[in-house]
Design an enzyme around this catalytic site. Sequence first.
Site, PDB file in Angstrom:
ATOM      1  N   ARG A 171       8.557 -16.033 -18.144  1.00 38.60           N
ATOM      2  CA  ARG A 171       9.576 -15.074 -18.262  1.00 38.60           C
ATOM      3  C   ARG A 171      10.379 -15.224 -19.395  1.00 38.60           C
ATOM      4  O   ARG A 171      11.550 -14.824 -19.404  1.00 38.60           O
ATOM      5  CB  ARG A 171      10.559 -15.079 -16.873  1.00 38.60           C
ATOM      6  CG  ARG A 171       9.638 -14.983 -15.751  1.00 38.60           C
ATOM      7  CD  ARG A 171      10.431 -16.116 -14.653  1.00 38.60           C
ATOM      8  NE  ARG A 171      11.384 -15.098 -13.808  1.00 38.60           N
ATOM      9  CZ  ARG A 171      12.309 -15.689 -13.335  1.00 38.60           C
ATOM     10  NH1 ARG A 171      12.584 -17.019 -13.245  1.00 38.60           N
ATOM     11  NH2 ARG A 171      13.351 -15.007 -12.836  1.00 38.60           N
ATOM     12  N   LYS A 220       7.927 -11.583 -10.897  1.00 43.49           N
ATOM     13  CA  LYS A 220       7.707 -11.185 -12.228  1.00 43.49           C
ATOM     14  C   LYS A 220       7.696  -9.793 -12.501  1.00 43.49           C
ATOM     15  O   LYS A 220       8.579  -8.983 -13.404  1.00 43.49           O
ATOM     16  CB  LYS A 220       6.591 -12.027 -12.860  1.00 43.49           C
ATOM     17  CG  LYS A 220       5.997 -11.469 -14.123  1.00 43.49           C
ATOM     18  CD  LYS A 220       7.008 -11.985 -15.306  1.00 43.49           C
ATOM     19  CE  LYS A 220       6.544 -11.155 -16.612  1.00 43.49           C
ATOM     20  NZ  LYS A 220       5.585 -12.019 -17.589  1.00 43.49           N
ATOM     21  N   CYS A 269       4.955  -6.454 -21.590  1.00 44.17           N
ATOM     22  CA  CYS A 269       5.185  -6.412 -19.965  1.00 44.17           C
ATOM     23  C   CYS A 269       5.919  -5.223 -19.502  1.00 44.17           C
ATOM     24  O   CYS A 269       5.500  -5.023 -18.315  1.00 44.17           O
ATOM     25  CB  CYS A 269       6.107  -7.778 -19.943  1.00 44.17           C
ATOM     26  SG  CYS A 269       5.089  -9.269 -20.010  1.00 44.17           S
TER      27      CYS A 269
HETATM   28  N1  SAJ Z   1      14.738  -1.064 -24.597  1.00 37.16           N
HETATM   29  C1  SAJ Z   1      15.330   0.025 -24.523  1.00 37.16           C
HETATM   30  N2  SAJ Z   1      16.431  -0.207 -24.267  1.00 37.16           N
HETATM   31  C2  SAJ Z   1      17.088  -1.276 -23.799  1.00 37.16           C
HETATM   32  C3  SAJ Z   1      16.599  -2.338 -23.760  1.00 37.16           C
HETATM   33  C4  SAJ Z   1      15.152  -2.470 -24.210  1.00 37.16           C
HETATM   34  O1  SAJ Z   1      14.838   0.887 -24.868  1.00 37.16           O
HETATM   35  O2  SAJ Z   1      18.269  -1.122 -23.396  1.00 37.16           O
HETATM   36  C5  SAJ Z   1      13.104  -1.127 -24.949  1.00 37.16           C
HETATM   37  C6  SAJ Z   1      13.034  -1.995 -26.140  1.00 37.16           C
HETATM   38  O3  SAJ Z   1      13.209  -1.491 -27.259  1.00 37.16           O
HETATM   39  C7  SAJ Z   1      11.510  -2.249 -26.112  1.00 37.16           C
HETATM   40  C8  SAJ Z   1      11.375  -2.570 -24.553  1.00 37.16           C
HETATM   41  O4  SAJ Z   1      12.492  -2.004 -23.984  1.00 37.16           O
HETATM   42  O5  SAJ Z   1      10.762  -1.672 -26.554  1.00 37.16           O
HETATM   43  C9  SAJ Z   1      11.331  -3.995 -24.030  1.00 37.16           C
HETATM   44  O6  SAJ Z   1      12.199  -4.802 -24.552  1.00 37.16           O
HETATM   45  P1  SAJ Z   1      13.143  -6.156 -23.971  1.00 37.16           P
HETATM   46  O7  SAJ Z   1      13.793  -6.785 -24.879  1.00 37.16           O
HETATM   47  O8  SAJ Z   1      13.802  -5.502 -22.743  1.00 37.16           O
HETATM   48  O9  SAJ Z   1      11.946  -6.969 -23.147  1.00 37.16           O
HETATM   49  P2  SAJ Z   1      10.350  -7.695 -23.516  1.00 37.16           P
HETATM   50  O10 SAJ Z   1       9.261  -6.822 -23.189  1.00 37.16           O
HETATM   51  O11 SAJ Z   1      10.590  -8.101 -24.966  1.00 37.16           O
HETATM   52  O12 SAJ Z   1      10.618  -8.839 -22.580  1.00 37.16           O
HETATM   53  C10 SAJ Z   1      10.688  -8.517 -21.170  1.00 37.16           C
HETATM   54  C11 SAJ Z   1      11.688  -9.459 -20.439  1.00 37.16           C
HETATM   55  N3  SAJ Z   1      11.845  -9.342 -19.215  1.00 37.16           N
HETATM   56  C12 SAJ Z   1      13.108  -8.931 -18.824  1.00 37.16           C
HETATM   57  O13 SAJ Z   1      14.188  -8.679 -19.356  1.00 37.16           O
HETATM   58  C13 SAJ Z   1      13.266  -8.735 -17.203  1.00 37.16           C
HETATM   59  C14 SAJ Z   1      11.359 -11.045 -20.576  1.00 37.16           C
HETATM   60  O14 SAJ Z   1      12.386 -11.735 -19.925  1.00 37.16           O
HETATM   61  C15 SAJ Z   1       9.866 -11.318 -20.034  1.00 37.16           C
HETATM   62  O15 SAJ Z   1       9.619 -12.507 -20.139  1.00 37.16           O
HETATM   63  C16 SAJ Z   1       9.020 -10.288 -20.707  1.00 37.16           C
HETATM   64  O16 SAJ Z   1       9.252  -9.050 -20.752  1.00 37.16           O
HETATM   65  C17 SAJ Z   1       7.634 -10.666 -20.200  1.00 37.16           C
HETATM   66  O17 SAJ Z   1       6.754 -11.322 -20.777  1.00 37.16           O
HETATM   67  O18 SAJ Z   1       7.656 -10.281 -18.960  1.00 37.16           O
END
Ligand code: SAJ
Length: 411
Positions: free
Chosen positions: A147, A199, A253
């Site tokens: 996570r 998850k 993810c």
């Molecule tokens: N994003 C938006 N608006 C936001 C936040 C994010 O458009 O306000 C976009 C980002 O630009 C990106 C995508 O969402 O394209 C995902 O980015 P992120 O930083 O939110 O998440 P990830 O994919 O890098 O990591 C997520 C995390 N999950 C959660 O926060 C619930 C991480 O903790 C997990 O371990 C990971 O997925 C995973 O491996 O599942």
Amino acid sequence: MKKKVSVLGLGYIGLPTALLLAKGGNQVFGYDVDERKIGILKKGLLPFEEKGLKELFSQVKRIGTFFVTDTLQSADFYIIAVPTPQIHHEADLKYVFSALAKVKKIFKNDQTIVIESTVGPEDCQRKIIPYIKKFTQKFYFASCPERAIPGNTLYEMIHNARIIGGIDKEDCAKVKRLYSTFVKGEIFTTTPTIASTCKVMENSFRDVNIALANEFAQIAEDLGFNVWEAIELANKHLRVKILQPGPGVGGHCIPIDPWFLVAASKNNDLLTISRNINDYMPSHVLKAVKGLIQKNGLKSPKIGILGYAYKKNVDDARETPAKEVIRLLKRKFRVLVNDPYVSSVPQQNTGLHKLLTTVDIVVLLTNHDVYRQISFKKYPNILLVYDSHNLFKKGNFRGSQAQHIVLGVGE
Ligand code: SAJ
């Protein structure tokens, strides 16, 4: 007592997990089917960048508890951290099963298998555990999905709460003891189904909330207000935390995991709609850029894309929305791309200065910090800047004639 551990899959999750276990004093064998990756690691180099990983790698090399191997070693624990891509909205378990097939060949009674890969809610109960039971009745098992967030993986792996879903108490206790050698966050134990579902629920929560922000952005454009300001003010409410709109959702993810829930149950309206809203955002960007070109009467403009990574300050481009935006734009326009982190952009990675001196329109797709420094007055050739993250401020445009158009800001 410290354990012997084989980690299968040395990617963004497997490698940091292996190194942290090795730092925790366990004897860790890192195994991967990718010979190129094994070669890189054997030379003492890293196949990808992640904050603090290089230092950790040198540290465990000094301690002498981490070994890279191209043959799977028999061990007390097998940690499976291979990719589970999406196929027809379900988790494709082919890499998990090919890893398990290798474990099967060397498995000894009472060893433990841990699944770190993201799987569907019932995949452990219905598919993975039955497969293991075909080759042994004496095993321990837990689903323990990673996570940690790319860009801050090591910190989160150590400090985040951890959920271990074992078949029974003994499985949970065994795996908890192993993870306690490096996890400082609280460790909770539950069933394999709940651990796996948590998850995908976590990432669905985020996807739905990003979709809400993206819908608000589109409403703001319709009604003619600034969504960024509205969100900032709405978030002053004690119980409100609206996320940020953008050009879509990327990463390995969030754009994928919600589908595993959609596939598992018919009660999936909100999840499906949210996925579709976020998947639509690259087309929304295209529509906006095309509208601007038309409105300004530009004939065959050259477009410069800033950012290809799926989020800021990382070299990771998995599922990046930039890929779709570029594909759509390239149908009609000449497109140059810059990303200081990502080596595998779909065409040549143009240097930032070169791109900025060549193009008529800039489309910012990833809010890397380095882009904050751009002063557009140095590039009089740039007429329009479409900013999908509200990154640029007035200062970036001081002395420049370029128009700054921001996603989610209506006229
Ligand atoms: N994003 C938006 N608006 C936001 C936040 C994010 O458009 O306000 C976009 C980002 O630009 C990106 C995508 O969402 O394209 C995902 O980015 P992120 O930083 O939110 O998440 P990830 O994919 O890098 O990591 C997520 C995390 N999950 C959660 O926060 C619930 C991480 O903790 C997990 O371990 C990971 O997925 C995973 O491996 O599942």
